[in-house]
Design an enzyme around this catalytic site. Structure first.
Site, mmCIF file in Angstrom:
data_model
loop_
_atom_site.group_PDB
_atom_site.id
_atom_site.type_symbol
_atom_site.label_atom_id
_atom_site.label_comp_id
_atom_site.label_asym_id
_atom_site.label_seq_id
_atom_site.Cartn_x
_atom_site.Cartn_y
_atom_site.Cartn_z
ATOM 1 N N SER A 154 29.324 -28.184 -27.347
ATOM 2 C CA SER A 154 28.242 -29.168 -27.389
ATOM 3 C C SER A 154 28.136 -29.834 -26.028
ATOM 4 O O SER A 154 29.124 -29.947 -25.306
ATOM 5 C CB SER A 154 28.542 -30.237 -28.437
ATOM 6 O OG SER A 154 27.640 -31.326 -28.327
ATOM 7 N N TYR A 209 33.907 -36.439 -31.933
ATOM 8 C CA TYR A 209 33.071 -35.235 -31.912
ATOM 9 C C TYR A 209 33.110 -34.590 -30.526
ATOM 10 O O TYR A 209 33.344 -33.388 -30.395
ATOM 11 C CB TYR A 209 31.633 -35.579 -32.301
ATOM 12 C CG TYR A 209 30.706 -34.388 -32.263
ATOM 13 C CD1 TYR A 209 30.676 -33.486 -33.313
ATOM 14 C CD2 TYR A 209 29.865 -34.175 -31.177
ATOM 15 C CE1 TYR A 209 29.831 -32.387 -33.285
ATOM 16 C CE2 TYR A 209 29.015 -33.085 -31.140
ATOM 17 C CZ TYR A 209 29.000 -32.188 -32.188
ATOM 18 O OH TYR A 209 28.172 -31.098 -32.143
#
Length: 152
Positions: free
Chosen positions: A62, A75
């Protein structure tokens, strides 16, 4: 010889700011995104690729792995771990015809980005994001590849 591709992807992101009593939620993110996604899937896939003599592992990281955001600390850390794990796998397979691609997509419309809490910056549609991610994963190059940014 038939070559197989495996896309290693998982994502949960509903963690808590560090130091606010959210340890369990943050640990769940790390277990799911790093251990469940990349480590487990990569172990199985690369073992199969070694037996087969070829293959292609696509690890979904990501943009949060390289640009931390306060509400996405766990995350981002989990996705950074995915990227480092994939890079190590890639380096260990340079003498074998097994490719490893790491993708760093930005914000793509999904269950993770439509929580309604705050507007998501630079978000792209699911179709546009997935289409953009498929371009580098179809490449035949053995050079390390990564894509960063919204819908990369």
């Amino acid at each position: 010889m038939t070559s197989t591709s495996v896309i290693a992807n998982a994502g949960v992101c509903h963690g808590k700011p560090i130091g606010t009593g959210g340890f369990r939620a943050n640990a769940r993110i790390l277990r799911t995104n790093l251990v469940g996604c990349c480590l487990v899937q990569a172990e199985v896939a690369v073992e199969f690729f070694r037996e087969q003599g070829a293959g292609h592992l696509v690890a979904i990281s990501s943009v949060s792995a390289v640009r931390a955001l306060p509400r996405l600390t766990a995350y981002g850390a989990s996705k950074a771990g995915v990227a480092v794990l994939a890079e190590g796998i890639r380096a260990s397979l340079l003498d074998i015809p097994i490719k490893v691609t790491t993708l760093f997509p930005g914000y793509i419309e999904s269950e993770l980005t439509t929580t309604g809490d705050e507007p998501t910056p630079m978000i792209v549609s699911t179709e546009k994001g997935v289409t953009a991610m498929m371009k580098p994963s179809k490449s035949s190059s053995r050079k390390p590849r990564s894509r960063h940014g919204p819908g990369s």
